[in-house]
Design an enzyme around this catalytic site. Structure first.
Site, PDB file in Angstrom:
ATOM      1  N   SER A  59       0.833  -1.666  -0.396  1.00  0.00           N
ATOM      2  CA  SER A  59       0.146   0.263  -0.567  1.00  0.00           C
ATOM      3  C   SER A  59       0.716   1.591   0.151  1.00  0.00           C
ATOM      4  CB  SER A  59      -1.125  -0.210   1.209  1.00  0.00           C
ATOM      5  OG  SER A  59       0.107   0.078   2.506  1.00  0.00           O
ATOM      6  N   LYS A 106       1.637   4.141   6.955  1.00  0.00           N
ATOM      7  CA  LYS A 106       0.600   5.044   6.305  1.00  0.00           C
ATOM      8  C   LYS A 106       0.894   6.280   6.701  1.00  0.00           C
ATOM      9  CE  LYS A 106      -2.040   2.274   4.538  1.00  0.00           C
ATOM     10  NZ  LYS A 106      -1.813   0.592   5.295  1.00  0.00           N
TER      11      LYS A 106
END
Length: 234
Positions: free
Chosen positions: A155, A193
């Protein structure tokens, strides 16, 4: 002599590498320079490379290395640690207790590897050191404790972070918008993230269009550290 756009792009790349340890994506460059298409960015990158300011590394996504800076950028007094990507073989130092301080050698430190961190579907929270890893001393950012994590998932690939990479994290409980952080969600799952605060919510953004941002109440998210470096094995 650089044009204004070339200088602006070089300065933007330089600042992002200092902050995140990896260059920005072409889309981020385009937005920063307010260009309509990425073709303009490609032309600027080529011009900077031809003039010897940057170097593109073959067979690596978003691999741009700044070779030199114009005086007007270099003299701006940029401070703080400049993270580097180090290619290594992950040879581990002898194990030591998870709460022990890093052991410093002439040019390397031994950091605990605290398991795996999800760059994709969240995994269970990190807990105990599995082994140690030798890290260049120059990669350690300022003061505070540091640790390493093995990345699982894709991701964050547009931020130059691939599955199997080892990220170096400085322990902290605070983060600025845009920082890449280790976030602990509901004290159960840890993920890597980009961090953004929006009112009373926290947005955890992936760097891969296949993943939607996660919007969570601020009391469900705890920052566990900020990315300061990366080690990659080929």
């Amino acid at each position: 002599m650089l044009t204004r756009k070339q200088r602006d792009l070089l300065e933007f790349i330089h600042k992002r590498v200092q902050r995140d340890g990896v260059p920005p994506s072409f889309d981020e460059m385009r937005e920063a320079l307010d260009l309509r298409s990425k073709s303009g960015i490609h032309r600027l990158i080529t011009a900077l490379e031809e003039r010897g300011f940057i170097r593109r590394l073959a067979h690596r996504a978003r691999a741009i290395e700044i070779v030199r800076l114009p005086d007007m950028i270099a003299d701006q007094g940029q401070t703080g640690f400049v993270p580097r990507v180090v290619e290594g073989d992950r040879r581990s130092a002898p194990p030591h207790p998870a709460n022990a301080l890093p052991v410093e050698t002439a040019d390397a430190l031994s950091l605990p590897v605290m398991g795996r961190i999800a760059a994709g579907t969240p995994i269970e929270a990190i807990a105990h050191a599995s082994h140690n890893i030798s890290v260049p001393a120059g990669m350690i950012s300022g003061q505070g404790d540091h640790y390493a994590l093995e990345v699982k998932g894709d991701s964050m690939i547009d931020a130059g972070i691939n599955d199997g990479d080892v990220v170096i994290i400085r322990e902290t409980q605070v983060a600025d918008n845009g920082d890449i952080v280790v976030a602990l969600v509901e004290d159960q799952e840890a993920t890597l993230k980009r961090f953004r605060r929006s009112g009373h919510t926290i947005v955890l953004e992936a760097a891969n269009p296949a993943y939607e941002p996660r919007v969570l109440p601020q009391d469900m998210v705890r920052v566990q550290g900020r990315l300061v470096g990366l080690i990659r094995t080929y």
